[in-house]
Structure formats: C-alpha cells, structure tokens
Motif scaffolding. Structure first.
Motif, short mmCIF file in Angstrom:
data_model
loop_
_atom_site.label_atom_id
_atom_site.label_comp_id
_atom_site.label_asym_id
_atom_site.label_seq_id
_atom_site.Cartn_x
_atom_site.Cartn_y
_atom_site.Cartn_z
N THR A 85 1.68 -15.49 4.71
CA THR A 85 2.38 -14.32 4.18
C THR A 85 3.72 -14.76 3.63
OG1 THR A 85 3.43 -13.83 6.31
CG2 THR A 85 1.33 -12.73 5.85
N PRO A 114 -6.68 -5.24 -5.33
CA PRO A 114 -6.37 -5.67 -3.96
C PRO A 114 -7.49 -6.55 -3.41
CG PRO A 114 -7.02 -3.36 -3.99
CD PRO A 114 -6.88 -3.80 -5.42
N HIS A 120 -1.73 -7.83 -0.05
CA HIS A 120 -1.58 -7.59 1.39
C HIS A 120 -0.83 -8.72 2.09
CE1 HIS A 120 -5.33 -9.90 0.98
NE2 HIS A 120 -5.08 -10.37 2.19
N LEU A 129 4.85 -4.83 8.60
CA LEU A 129 3.82 -4.56 7.59
C LEU A 129 4.22 -3.28 6.88
CD1 LEU A 129 0.57 -5.28 9.62
CD2 LEU A 129 2.01 -6.86 8.35
N PHE A 132 1.03 -0.46 1.56
CA PHE A 132 -0.26 -1.00 1.13
C PHE A 132 -1.13 0.18 0.73
CE2 PHE A 132 -4.54 -2.91 1.95
CZ PHE A 132 -4.45 -3.90 0.98
N LYS A 139 -4.19 -3.23 5.96
CA LYS A 139 -3.38 -4.43 5.72
C LYS A 139 -3.40 -5.31 6.96
CE LYS A 139 1.13 -5.81 3.92
NZ LYS A 139 2.23 -5.32 3.10
N LYS A 140 -3.21 -4.70 8.12
CA LYS A 140 -3.23 -5.43 9.38
C LYS A 140 -4.59 -6.09 9.58
CE LYS A 140 -2.68 -4.80 14.37
NZ LYS A 140 -2.50 -3.83 15.45
#
Length: 160
Positions: A85, A114, A120, A129, A132, A139-140
């Motif tokens: 990330t 996406p 993400h 986070l 999204f 996203k998680k």
C-alpha cells in the motif's frame, strides 16, 4: 458496449467492454442481460483467479477514459505492487508534486477499473482505510486477500 455481470466474494461486479478493451467495472450492479465475448470471459477468469489468490497481475486490454491527469494517476496506481500500500501523500509525491494530493485523491476515486487498476492500495497516511467506491469493507477484504494488511488486526477508523 458489452456488459457481463459476475458473482464474486465481494458481491456482483459488472464488467463493461468497448472496442475490444475493458473500460469499466462497477460494484453491486446486477442485471439479467449478459453479453458474451472472449474478453469478458477472460476478465471474469482473471478476476476469479485473483479472488482465489492465484493471480497478482492482470493481462487484459484496458482503455483509460478520463482527463490526462486522471490517466497519469491511474498509470501510477498500476505501479503499486500486489500486497503493498501507499498513502495519498506518497501518490502525490510519485506524481511529482505533494500539492496535488487532493487532485490525486479525487482521480483515485474516479478510477473506473477498480481491482484491475488497484486504487484500493492507496490508504491514509496514518494507515486508515479511507474512501473506496466498493465500500471500506470491500477495500479491507481486497487488502487482506493480498496480504497487505493483517486479518483482524486493523481498525477501519483509527483515532489519530
């Protein structure tokens, strides 16, 4: 334009093809009308492999539809490795100017592809986070699937 809706672990996804390129993926869109094509089938297969943890990169023709700046942001997003990330500020720095952080965040949010273009993988500087189109739960889930965040150890809304 052709469209195919597929089932996925994160809910239904609508895949759009135009001029032999994937041009859009939408979350939570179900329809009874489904077109078929080799490209839509290939996209479904690659997404299925990704969701199973068997694929970390996609090899599909895509067309980025947006402004020049948005395309620049989306191209940069494609450079974020699977399982990693970066923060929004890091994205702006990679684009060459920290002052573009808001514009970069806006372009990130307007990504029409996406998962294929991994928006993400951009998170808050404090590790939260944020933002999204598919929702924070999705996203998680995606980041956990990639191993970018631990299972249940991350707080979606950390206090800073």
């Amino acid at each position: 334009m052709k469209k195919k809706t597929i089932a996925s672990p994160i809910g239904p996804l609508a895949i759009y093809e135009d001029d032999k390129c994937i041009v859009e993926i939408k979350f939570d869109e179900e329809t009874k009308a489904n077109d078929t094509s080799e490209l839509l089938d290939a996209c479904e297969q690659q997404l299925s492999e990704y969701f199973k943890g068997e694929r970390s990169e996609f090899s599909l023709p895509v067309e980025l539809r947006g402004t020049d700046f948005q395309k620049q942001v989306w191209t940069e997003l494609r450079k974020i490795p699977y399982g990693k990330t970066i923060s929004y500020s890091e994205l702006a720095i990679r684009l060459g100017d920290i002052k573009t952080i808001r514009a970069a965040g806006s372009a990130n949010g307007k990504n029409k592809l996406p998962i294929l273009i991994p928006c993400h993988r951009v998170i808050g500087k404090n590790g939260s986070l944020v933002g999204f189109a598919g929702g924070l739960y999705t996203k998680k889930w995606l980041l956990q699937r990639e191993g970018a965040i631990p299972g249940e150890q991350i707080d979606l809304f950390p206090k800073s």
